[in-house]
Write a protein that holds these residues in place. Structure first.
Motif: not given
Length: 477
Positions: A23-26, A410-412, A418-420
């Motif tokens: 998630q943090q792309d360490l 969270e992504q949902l 974003l859709a709204d």
């Protein structure tokens, strides 16, 4: 106590979970980044230094620059192939930060990205950014350390003379000694082989064929991927491609290597080396994937496909073959028997001395000359429970189900929001378009009326003219 700030994804002593890595792309999209940044951390850590990780996402704000100036004595920047078009935005942000610093800045092992022909023409577009970065660094250091011959030549052509070839810090993880590669047992179907491939090298050689032949020959084969996208595929069990192409590199769960759980993505360098120490041989296009094997005492051969891999191989004497023109059915045994490890081992001490001389010139001590040789670093690292490489998730409860569900929720929510926003934007746009359409319709109607009026007047005038002419030619009574 010298306070060193180092550009790295994380501290070697931070025990991060798989979820945090992803998630943090360490790893900064590539596990190899941690290998050389962890090595730099070890090299610079002595009783008289304190080394802190700055992360990989550069904050170039004035506030962050002021904080660095106040809290640290030197900023150390280990880099890889930073002189490439796709890295330009990040390079510019780094330059913007460095330009605000009043403390020394030391660059370890920066490289230019070109093809295996060393043609730097494609780098012309980023020359302003490269020059800006070099000027900013050299105003705060004695010289810049580069990876190899190509980068040194490239920078000198741009007018920079304070350039020293020092290679990559990862090769000095063990100081002035380098592990002599073990002799593998006779190659057979029981051999433990590690292969590593990079998708961009597919333009140069037949990676699909290399992977297929290796998989068919060695049942105990493991494919070591290094990219964040590979880790996400393994961790999430992405089945978006219901019928994947089995000839492609293992990025879909339908690929045989993924179906058989023979793909790994390393996270921490320590566990990466521990795993590779159990293999008989390693080969492929990943420079740090094979450096990791060599550091673990496992013989390895790099299939060089561009300047970033080739110049490091040439500088350190790492056994390599050019990928271009290499038969896809090449047997690893042939690569091993033709490999010469003499230059790697015999010249290592001299290269290490050159590296430490560069550090001395830039007022940086190292643990091998001024400390305990990294003993305390290694002991502290060994006491940690670092995560193993990521493997294919089989759908069972592996301790990360709660995270996966929470993250999906969270992504949902994020996707709904974003859709709204898009719907709102489209609605506003639609209303505006309707207004414009009504205005255009009104203008069109007015234009049509004007045209009709003109036609009517024209008809009247034409009729009058005709009648006048008829009157002129009509005979008198």
């Amino acid at each position: 106590m010298k306070r060193i700030l180092i550009r790295s994804g994380k501290s070697p002593f931070r025990v991060a979970t798989r979820e945090e890595f992803i998630q943090q792309d360490l790893i900064g999209t590539n596990s190899g980044n941690l290998l050389f940044s962890d090595a730099a951390h070890k090299i610079l850590l002595t009783d008289r230094t304190e080394v802190t990780s700055n992360g990989l996402r550069t904050d170039s704000s004035a506030k962050r620059a002021q904080q660095i100036n106040e809290e640290y004595d030197v900023f150390v920047v280990p880099l890889a192939n930073a002189f490439r078009p796709t890295f330009r935005p990040a390079l510019d942000r780094l330059s913007a930060l460095i330009e605000q610093l009043t403390i020394p800045v030391v660059v370890l092992g920066v490289g230019a990205q070109a093809g295996d022909d060393y043609d730097t023409e494609r780098l012309q577009a980023i020359e302003p950014s490269v020059k800006r970065f070099m000027r900013a660094v050299l105003e705060r250091s004695a010289s810049v350390g580069v990876r190899g011959e190509l980068t040194a030549s490239y920078l000198r052509e741009l007018g920079f003379r304070e350039v020293e070839t020092i290679g990559c810090p990862s090769m000095f993880l063990h100081g002035d000694t380098f592990p002599r590669p073990r002799d593998p047992a006779p190659f057979s179907a029981d051999s433990r082989i590690a292969i590593n491939l990079s998708a961009q090298a597919n333009r140069v050689g037949d990676l699909v064929g290399l992977a297929r032949n290796a998989h068919e020959r060695f049942p105990l084969l493991t494919y070591y991927a290094q990219n964040l996208v590979d880790a996400e595929t393994l961790f999430w069990g992405d089945t978006s491609a219901a019928s994947g192409d089995h000839d492609a590199l293992p990025r879909r769960l339908t690929h045989p290597l993924l179906r058989e759980n023979k793909v790994r993505v390393p996270l921490d360098p320590r566990t990466w080396l521990d795993e590779l120490s159990t293999y008989d041989f390693s080969y492929g296009t990943r420079i740090h994937g094979n450096i990791a094997a060599l550091l673990a005492g496992t013989p390895a051969v790099v299939l060089a496909h561009d300047s970033r891999t080739l110049e490091l191989c040439r500088y350190f004497g790492i056994p390599h073959r050019m990928l271009a023109g290499l038969p896809a059915d090449i047997h690893p045994e042939e690569l091993y028997t033709q490999a010469d490890f003499g230059g790697l081992l015999d010249g290592h001490k001299e290269r290490f001395d050159r590296f430490t001389a560069f550090l001395d010139k830039n007022s940086l001590e190292n643990t091998f000359t001024h400390g305990d040789g990294g003993a305390a670093f290694d002991a502290r690292l060994n006491a940690l429970d670092l995560p193993p490489s990521v493997e294919v998730w089989d759908g069972s409860d592996d301790g990360a189900l709660r995270y996966r569900i929470s993250r999906l929720r969270e992504q949902l929510v994020e996707n709904r929001a974003l859709a709204d926003r898009h719907i709102t934007t489209l609605t506003k746009t639609n209303k505006e378009l309707q207004k414009q359409l009504a205005k255009m319709q009104k203008q069109l109607t007015a234009t049509e009326k004007r045209i009709a009026g003109i036609e009517k007047r024209a008809a009247i005038r034409v009729g009058s003219a005709i009648r006048r002419r008829i009157g002129k030619v009509r005979p008198s009574a």
